[in-house]
Design a protein around this motif. Structure first.
Motif, PDB file in Angstrom:
ATOM      1  N   THR A 252       0.824  -1.206   0.000  1.00 25.98           N
ATOM      2  CA  THR A 252       0.000   0.000   0.000  1.00 25.98           C
ATOM      3  C   THR A 252       0.861   1.261   0.000  1.00 25.98           C
ATOM      4  O   THR A 252       0.612   2.196  -0.778  1.00 25.98           O
ATOM      5  N   VAL A 253       1.877   1.305   0.881  1.00 28.81           N
ATOM      6  CA  VAL A 253       2.713   2.509   0.898  1.00 28.81           C
ATOM      7  C   VAL A 253       3.589   2.571  -0.350  1.00 28.81           C
ATOM      8  O   VAL A 253       3.880   3.663  -0.853  1.00 28.81           O
ATOM      9  N   TYR A 254       3.999   1.418  -0.868  1.00 28.09           N
ATOM     10  CA  TYR A 254       4.752   1.414  -2.125  1.00 28.09           C
ATOM     11  C   TYR A 254       3.926   2.044  -3.241  1.00 28.09           C
ATOM     12  O   TYR A 254       4.406   2.914  -3.981  1.00 28.09           O
ATOM     13  N   ARG A 255       2.660   1.623  -3.349  1.00 27.41           N
ATOM     14  CA  ARG A 255       1.836   2.169  -4.427  1.00 27.41           C
ATOM     15  C   ARG A 255       1.539   3.652  -4.207  1.00 27.41           C
ATOM     16  O   ARG A 255       1.464   4.422  -5.168  1.00 27.41           O
ATOM     17  N   ALA A 256       1.356   4.061  -2.949  1.00 25.58           N
ATOM     18  CA  ALA A 256       1.115   5.469  -2.672  1.00 25.58           C
ATOM     19  C   ALA A 256       2.287   6.320  -3.147  1.00 25.58           C
ATOM     20  O   ALA A 256       2.096   7.371  -3.783  1.00 25.58           O
ATOM     21  N   LEU A 257       3.501   5.887  -2.855  1.00 22.97           N
ATOM     22  CA  LEU A 257       4.680   6.634  -3.275  1.00 22.97           C
ATOM     23  C   LEU A 257       4.886   6.542  -4.789  1.00 22.97           C
ATOM     24  O   LEU A 257       5.308   7.512  -5.429  1.00 22.97           O
ATOM     25  N   LYS A 258       4.558   5.398  -5.345  1.00 22.69           N
ATOM     26  CA  LYS A 258       4.632   5.241  -6.802  1.00 22.69           C
ATOM     27  C   LYS A 258       3.630   6.160  -7.490  1.00 22.69           C
ATOM     28  O   LYS A 258       3.960   6.856  -8.471  1.00 22.69           O
ATOM     29  N   ASN A 259       2.383   6.202  -6.992  1.00 20.62           N
ATOM     30  CA  ASN A 259       1.365   7.068  -7.578  1.00 20.62           C
ATOM     31  C   ASN A 259       1.716   8.542  -7.419  1.00 20.62           C
ATOM     32  O   ASN A 259       1.325   9.383  -8.248  1.00 20.62           O
ATOM     33  N   ALA A 260       2.438   8.874  -6.348  1.00 18.04           N
ATOM     34  CA  ALA A 260       2.876  10.254  -6.127  1.00 18.04           C
ATOM     35  C   ALA A 260       4.091  10.614  -6.982  1.00 18.04           C
ATOM     36  O   ALA A 260       4.538  11.759  -6.965  1.00 18.04           O
ATOM     37  N   GLN A 261       4.630   9.626  -7.695  1.00 15.34           N
ATOM     38  CA  GLN A 261       5.749   9.822  -8.623  1.00 15.34           C
ATOM     39  C   GLN A 261       6.991  10.353  -7.908  1.00 15.34           C
ATOM     40  O   GLN A 261       7.657  11.288  -8.373  1.00 15.34           O
ATOM     41  N   VAL A 262       7.300   9.743  -6.772  1.00 16.57           N
ATOM     42  CA  VAL A 262       8.483  10.138  -6.009  1.00 16.57           C
ATOM     43  C   VAL A 262       9.741   9.867  -6.831  1.00 16.57           C
ATOM     44  O   VAL A 262       9.894   8.804  -7.427  1.00 16.57           O
ATOM     45  N   ARG A 263      10.638  10.863  -6.829  1.00 13.99           N
ATOM     46  CA  ARG A 263      11.906  10.740  -7.553  1.00 13.99           C
ATOM     47  C   ARG A 263      13.078  10.968  -6.599  1.00 13.99           C
ATOM     48  O   ARG A 263      12.932  11.580  -5.544  1.00 13.99           O
ATOM     49  N   ALA A 264      14.223  10.481  -7.011  1.00 18.99           N
ATOM     50  CA  ALA A 264      15.436  10.643  -6.205  1.00 18.99           C
ATOM     51  C   ALA A 264      15.707  12.117  -5.963  1.00 18.99           C
ATOM     52  O   ALA A 264      15.566  12.956  -6.866  1.00 18.99           O
ATOM     53  N   GLY A 265      16.097  12.432  -4.723  1.00 21.89           N
ATOM     54  CA  GLY A 265      16.431  13.806  -4.369  1.00 21.89           C
ATOM     55  C   GLY A 265      15.270  14.618  -3.851  1.00 21.89           C
ATOM     56  O   GLY A 265      15.476  15.717  -3.315  1.00 21.89           O
ATOM     57  N   GLN A 266      14.057  14.121  -3.983  1.00 22.32           N
ATOM     58  CA  GLN A 266      12.901  14.856  -3.482  1.00 22.32           C
ATOM     59  C   GLN A 266      12.785  14.693  -1.964  1.00 22.32           C
ATOM     60  O   GLN A 266      13.312  13.762  -1.375  1.00 22.32           O
ATOM     61  N   ARG A 267      12.058  15.634  -1.353  1.00 24.27           N
ATOM     62  CA  ARG A 267      11.746  15.545   0.066  1.00 24.27           C
ATOM     63  C   ARG A 267      10.369  14.909   0.235  1.00 24.27           C
ATOM     64  O   ARG A 267       9.389  15.392  -0.344  1.00 24.27           O
ATOM     65  N   VAL A 268      10.319  13.846   1.024  1.00 18.54           N
ATOM     66  CA  VAL A 268       9.073  13.125   1.276  1.00 18.54           C
ATOM     67  C   VAL A 268       8.807  13.152   2.776  1.00 18.54           C
ATOM     68  O   VAL A 268       9.649  12.741   3.573  1.00 18.54           O
ATOM     69  N   ALA A 269       7.632  13.629   3.150  1.00 17.49           N
ATOM     70  CA  ALA A 269       7.221  13.624   4.552  1.00 17.49           C
ATOM     71  C   ALA A 269       6.282  12.451   4.783  1.00 17.49           C
ATOM     72  O   ALA A 269       5.329  12.245   4.018  1.00 17.49           O
ATOM     73  N   VAL A 270       6.556  11.693   5.832  1.00 15.99           N
ATOM     74  CA  VAL A 270       5.696  10.578   6.228  1.00 15.99           C
ATOM     75  C   VAL A 270       5.031  10.962   7.540  1.00 15.99           C
ATOM     76  O   VAL A 270       5.714  11.182   8.549  1.00 15.99           O
ATOM     77  N   PHE A 271       3.706  11.017   7.519  1.00 17.03           N
ATOM     78  CA  PHE A 271       2.933  11.382   8.704  1.00 17.03           C
ATOM     79  C   PHE A 271       2.373  10.113   9.350  1.00 17.03           C
ATOM     80  O   PHE A 271       1.513   9.449   8.772  1.00 17.03           O
ATOM     81  N   GLY A 272       2.890   9.780  10.530  1.00 15.85           N
ATOM     82  CA  GLY A 272       2.464   8.576  11.235  1.00 15.85           C
ATOM     83  C   GLY A 272       3.461   7.453  11.013  1.00 15.85           C
ATOM     84  O   GLY A 272       3.487   6.848   9.939  1.00 15.85           O
ATOM     85  N   ILE A 273       4.307   7.183  12.017  1.00 12.71           N
ATOM     86  CA  ILE A 273       5.355   6.161  11.853  1.00 12.71           C
ATOM     87  C   ILE A 273       4.913   4.892  12.579  1.00 12.71           C
ATOM     88  O   ILE A 273       5.541   4.430  13.532  1.00 12.71           O
ATOM     89  N   GLY A 274       3.796   4.362  12.131  1.00 11.96           N
ATOM     90  CA  GLY A 274       3.264   3.120  12.676  1.00 11.96           C
ATOM     91  C   GLY A 274       3.546   1.959  11.758  1.00 11.96           C
ATOM     92  O   GLY A 274       4.583   1.903  11.085  1.00 11.96           O
ATOM     93  N   GLY A 275       2.578   1.033  11.685  1.00 10.73           N
ATOM     94  CA  GLY A 275       2.758  -0.160  10.877  1.00 10.73           C
ATOM     95  C   GLY A 275       3.007   0.132   9.410  1.00 10.73           C
ATOM     96  O   GLY A 275       3.854  -0.498   8.771  1.00 10.73           O
ATOM     97  N   LEU A 276       2.288   1.093   8.842  1.00 12.36           N
ATOM     98  CA  LEU A 276       2.515   1.478   7.453  1.00 12.36           C
ATOM     99  C   LEU A 276       3.621   2.511   7.333  1.00 12.36           C
ATOM    100  O   LEU A 276       4.454   2.451   6.423  1.00 12.36           O
ATOM    101  N   GLY A 277       3.621   3.475   8.266  1.00  8.53           N
ATOM    102  CA  GLY A 277       4.551   4.587   8.141  1.00  8.53           C
ATOM    103  C   GLY A 277       6.009   4.184   8.222  1.00  8.53           C
ATOM    104  O   GLY A 277       6.852   4.724   7.494  1.00  8.53           O
ATOM    105  N   HIS A 278       6.339   3.217   9.096  1.00  4.20           N
ATOM    106  CA  HIS A 278       7.748   2.843   9.188  1.00  4.20           C
ATOM    107  C   HIS A 278       8.203   2.119   7.920  1.00  4.20           C
ATOM    108  O   HIS A 278       9.386   2.175   7.561  1.00  4.20           O
ATOM    109  N   LEU A 279       7.278   1.496   7.218  1.00  2.01           N
ATOM    110  CA  LEU A 279       7.605   0.920   5.905  1.00  2.01           C
ATOM    111  C   LEU A 279       7.702   2.007   4.839  1.00  2.01           C
ATOM    112  O   LEU A 279       8.557   1.946   3.946  1.00  2.01           O
TER     113      LEU A 279
END
Length: 339
Positions: free
Chosen positions: A155-182
């Motif tokens: 789920t988090v992989y697809r979320a980041l894939k859909n957001a088109q994350v690229r190398a060098g970008q800043r990504v904020a993760v809100f909630g470092i639980g079961g999904l967030g730490h992944l």
């Protein structure tokens, strides 16, 4: 066989002896080694989401993060062998014929069937699954590590894939639980600089251990100012179910930034149209993932780039595990040992 049955919405699961399932021609029977406990299981068990409630079968066996071994197979199954270690995910089956399926969006299949909601899942000693949607687990990947990847990880992989994350970008993760730490680890595997935000210092410490470049406690009144001082973020992925997390995440976006929706607050999300237009902000969702996504996630884990923090408990303690998840009293994920 032993299985944890949901007698009715809002009731504790009951550990019962039930008949061992028999696989159909296109199915395999899996002896379940472990099954992850997911927050979606709580929604299904409580019946608090109308769509889930309407689709849930009576006397359901929950569980959609399943790893085990094939012990029987139907006559039409040729790609899996007896003894293969395999995993089963949220997507029990997709038709392959509807428009979303033809476009590579099988996770949005209009006739799709969901494991542990529409059909019985993995809170049991045995379960049956469609061979076409049962994936081999890479050698060397422990079942406890693999199981959460079949929902939380993908789920988090697809979320980041859909957001088109690229190398060098800043990504904020809100909630470092079961999904967030992944999500922290997947974003780093994509080459991003990760900023982690949570209310718990222990979870922020975990994020730093996993490679987050910066961490912030969202109870700090200056947290927004601090994130903006870093340049704001290209992508904010919210795994928390708190509406306040979304409100803050949206404000943390830089111009052209993307908000990735993963957590499911009880109340509707609200964003001003002017804020979206003036920043050209994007909002994307992630409906778990496809088999292609799952293979990519399993490959990351097999390469050592993704490791889930897990606790194991016996199947008999399933209600305790769900109660702890309800309280937010879990660091990472709980995995039930079923055999």
């Amino acid at each position: 066989m032993k299985a944890a049955i949901l007698p009715d919405f809002g009731q504790p699961l009951a550990l019962e002896d039930v008949p061992r399932p028999v696989p159909e021609t296109d199915e395999v029977l899996i002896e379940v080694e472990v099954c992850g406990v997911c927050h979606s299981d709580l929604h299904i068990a409580h019946g608090d989401l109308p769509g889930f409630r309407a689709a849930t079968k009576p006397r359901l066996i929950l569980g959609h993060e399943v790893v085990g071994r094939v012990v029987e197979k139907g006559a039409a199954v040729v790609d899996l062998a007896i003894g293969d270690r395999v995993g089963v995910a949220w997507l029990h089956w997709a038709c392959g014929e509807c428009e979303p399926c033809r476009e590579g969006l099988e996770n949005l299949c209009r006739r799709g069937v969901v494991t542990g909601m529409m059909v019985d899942g993995g809170y049991a000693e045995f379960m049956r699954a469609k061979a076409s949607h049962t994936l081999r687990v890479p050698d060397g990947l422990a079942p406890e590590q693999a199981a959460p990847l079949f929902c939380a990880g993908v789920t988090v992989y697809r979320a980041l894939k859909n957001a088109q994350v690229r190398a060098g970008q800043r990504v904020a993760v809100f909630g470092i639980g079961g999904l967030g730490h992944l999500a922290v680890q997947v974003a780093r595997a994509f080459g991003a600089e990760v900023i982690a935000l949570d209310v718990a210092e222990s979870k922020l410490a975990l994020a730093r251990e996993l490679g987050a470049a910066a961490t912030f406690n969202v109870t700090d009144p200056d947290v927004l100012k601090a994130v903006r001082k870093l340049g704001a973020v290209h992508v904010a992925v919210v795994t928390s179910a708190a509406k306040a997390a979304y409100d803050l995440a949206f404000k943390c976006l830089r111009p052209g930034g993307t908000l990735a929706v993963v957590g499911l607050p009880a109340e509707p999300l609200q964003f001003a149209a002017l804020g979206i237009v003036s920043n050209e902000a994007r909002i994307v969702g992630a409906a778990v993932g496809t088999r292609e996504d799952l293979r990519a996630v399993l490959a990351l884990a097999a390469a050592g780039q993704l490791q889930c923090r897990v606790e194991t408990q016996p199947l008999a303690q399933v209600n305790e595990a769900l109660d702890r998840m309800q309280r937010g009293d879990i660091q990472g994920r709980i995995v039930l040992r079923c055999c």
